[in-house]
Design an enzyme around this catalytic site. Sequence first.
Site, mmCIF file in Angstrom:
data_model
loop_
_atom_site.group_PDB
_atom_site.id
_atom_site.type_symbol
_atom_site.label_atom_id
_atom_site.label_comp_id
_atom_site.label_asym_id
_atom_site.label_seq_id
_atom_site.Cartn_x
_atom_site.Cartn_y
_atom_site.Cartn_z
ATOM 1 N N ASP A 1 105.199 8.365 24.497
ATOM 2 C CA ASP A 1 106.061 8.457 25.686
ATOM 3 C C ASP A 1 106.456 7.050 26.152
ATOM 4 O O ASP A 1 105.884 6.525 27.096
ATOM 5 C CB ASP A 1 105.267 9.216 26.766
ATOM 6 C CG ASP A 1 106.034 9.386 28.064
ATOM 7 O OD1 ASP A 1 107.267 9.251 28.051
ATOM 8 O OD2 ASP A 1 105.381 9.672 29.096
ATOM 9 N N GLN B 1 103.787 12.830 42.031
ATOM 10 C CA GLN B 1 104.813 13.720 41.492
ATOM 11 C C GLN B 1 105.472 14.504 42.624
ATOM 12 O O GLN B 1 104.803 14.947 43.549
ATOM 13 C CB GLN B 1 104.175 14.715 40.495
ATOM 14 C CG GLN B 1 103.529 14.061 39.295
ATOM 15 C CD GLN B 1 104.553 13.597 38.254
ATOM 16 O OE1 GLN B 1 105.732 13.442 38.560
ATOM 17 N NE2 GLN B 1 104.095 13.367 37.042
ATOM 18 N N ASP C 1 117.912 0.970 26.208
ATOM 19 C CA ASP C 1 118.428 -0.354 25.842
ATOM 20 C C ASP C 1 119.817 -0.160 25.242
ATOM 21 O O ASP C 1 120.370 0.942 25.309
ATOM 22 C CB ASP C 1 117.454 -1.019 24.837
ATOM 23 C CG ASP C 1 117.428 -2.543 24.983
ATOM 24 O OD1 ASP C 1 118.517 -3.148 24.954
ATOM 25 O OD2 ASP C 1 116.334 -3.107 25.137
ATOM 26 N N ASP D 1 96.222 8.628 29.944
ATOM 27 C CA ASP D 1 96.691 7.519 30.793
ATOM 28 C C ASP D 1 95.540 6.771 31.454
ATOM 29 O O ASP D 1 95.725 6.153 32.504
ATOM 30 C CB ASP D 1 97.588 8.067 31.926
ATOM 31 C CG ASP D 1 98.940 8.553 31.430
ATOM 32 O OD1 ASP D 1 99.411 8.061 30.393
ATOM 33 O OD2 ASP D 1 99.520 9.425 32.093
ATOM 34 N N THR E 1 110.123 13.158 37.021
ATOM 35 C CA THR E 1 109.618 14.218 37.919
ATOM 36 C C THR E 1 109.080 13.669 39.242
ATOM 37 O O THR E 1 108.757 14.427 40.141
ATOM 38 C CB THR E 1 108.514 15.033 37.214
ATOM 39 O OG1 THR E 1 107.691 14.131 36.485
ATOM 40 C CG2 THR E 1 109.083 16.048 36.267
ATOM 41 N N LYS F 1 109.882 6.145 26.526
ATOM 42 C CA LYS F 1 111.160 6.263 27.258
ATOM 43 C C LYS F 1 112.092 5.084 26.990
ATOM 44 O O LYS F 1 112.410 4.279 27.880
ATOM 45 C CB LYS F 1 110.906 6.355 28.770
ATOM 46 C CG LYS F 1 109.978 7.481 29.195
ATOM 47 C CD LYS F 1 109.855 7.524 30.704
ATOM 48 C CE LYS F 1 108.876 8.553 31.191
ATOM 49 N NZ LYS F 1 107.471 8.220 30.902
ATOM 50 N N ARG G 1 96.421 13.588 35.117
ATOM 51 C CA ARG G 1 95.325 13.443 36.083
ATOM 52 C C ARG G 1 94.509 14.702 36.342
ATOM 53 O O ARG G 1 93.270 14.609 36.429
ATOM 54 C CB ARG G 1 95.875 12.821 37.391
ATOM 55 C CG ARG G 1 96.155 11.336 37.219
ATOM 56 C CD ARG G 1 97.075 10.794 38.281
ATOM 57 N NE ARG G 1 98.449 11.265 38.104
ATOM 58 C CZ ARG G 1 99.494 10.838 38.809
ATOM 59 N NH1 ARG G 1 99.310 9.933 39.759
ATOM 60 N NH2 ARG G 1 100.694 11.286 38.579
ATOM 61 N N LYS H 1 99.442 12.810 24.613
ATOM 62 C CA LYS H 1 100.550 11.940 25.006
ATOM 63 C C LYS H 1 100.035 10.521 25.226
ATOM 64 O O LYS H 1 99.160 10.285 26.046
ATOM 65 C CB LYS H 1 101.198 12.453 26.291
ATOM 66 C CG LYS H 1 102.400 11.620 26.714
ATOM 67 C CD LYS H 1 103.109 12.244 27.889
ATOM 68 C CE LYS H 1 102.615 11.721 29.198
ATOM 69 N NZ LYS H 1 102.948 10.301 29.434
ATOM 70 N N ASN I 1 122.004 -0.336 19.467
ATOM 71 C CA ASN I 1 121.406 -0.887 18.247
ATOM 72 C C ASN I 1 119.907 -1.139 18.416
ATOM 73 O O ASN I 1 119.112 -0.837 17.519
ATOM 74 C CB ASN I 1 122.135 -2.181 17.853
ATOM 75 C CG ASN I 1 121.628 -2.710 16.532
ATOM 76 O OD1 ASN I 1 121.721 -2.029 15.509
ATOM 77 N ND2 ASN I 1 121.034 -3.899 16.552
ATOM 78 N N THR I 2 119.516 -1.648 19.577
ATOM 79 C CA THR I 2 118.094 -1.914 19.825
ATOM 80 C C THR I 2 117.314 -0.597 19.902
ATOM 81 O O THR I 2 116.188 -0.494 19.404
ATOM 82 C CB THR I 2 117.927 -2.721 21.134
ATOM 83 O OG1 THR I 2 118.700 -3.910 21.008
ATOM 84 C CG2 THR I 2 116.480 -3.073 21.398
#
Length: 234
Positions: free
Chosen positions: A59, A187, A64, A8, A118, A61, A208, A30, A67-68
């Site tokens: 990741d 978190q 929608d 990230d 989380t 997520k 992190r 990830k 179908n999308t």
Amino acid sequence: MQLCVALDMPKRDDNIDLAKKLKSYDIWLKVGFRSYIRDGKSLIENLRDINPSFKIFLDLKLYDIPNTMADSAYEIANLGVDMFNIHASAGSVAMRAVMDRLRDIPNRPLVLAVTALTSFSDEQFRGIYGASIDTKAREFAIMSYESGLDGVVCSAYESKDIKEATSKEFLTLSPGIRPFAEDSNDQNRVADIAFAKEQSVDFPVVGRPIYQSTDPVAKVEAILEQIGKKANSF
Ligand code: C5P
């Protein structure tokens, strides 16, 4: 248990450098919103070039209309990633549509559903979903299991309960892991590796605490040792 390292960081090169440093370890990487929006498909290709055995979890997520979501899931599968996720709150029609669309894809990626982020406190969660985190996470997990998904994203605190309500083989992936009591940042439901292990978490996600550490490689080695894996498994 498979350690999943979150890439990230603010710059593509930083993520690539970290992946290079970790190329001989048996880990998952990830790729989340930040990195994928900025660096796209070529980042996935670059990670594969560094080590073709890296397992990659995209990741994004998805949330929608059915179908999308199904169309997007199909495109994600064509990227050749090993796992991706969608929101369980998109509903069982959307989850089934995603799994239907992937049915004929050889070696399709694993699909997980996000139950509760989380970062939510119980109060914040209740304000949105009208139920406690553990009740709703369990409900979302059962719905995901019945819709044919491979597992869920949940905190380490719900993992065991979710497996009891679904199946031991139903995968759990838990962010918010602070292996050695590092800063919890934003978190709320943080846990260490020992607890995650006790709760049968399949994929602890650590971001992190690894990439902000002064020695990310030593940190990964220490985590792998705690997980009970030999540090260099490739
Ligand atoms: O830095 P940290 O270890 O908190 O990173 C956790 C990662 O897991 C972040 O990339 C975050 O977007 C992701 N995540 C999360 N909670 C979820 C799903 C994903 O923190 N429920």
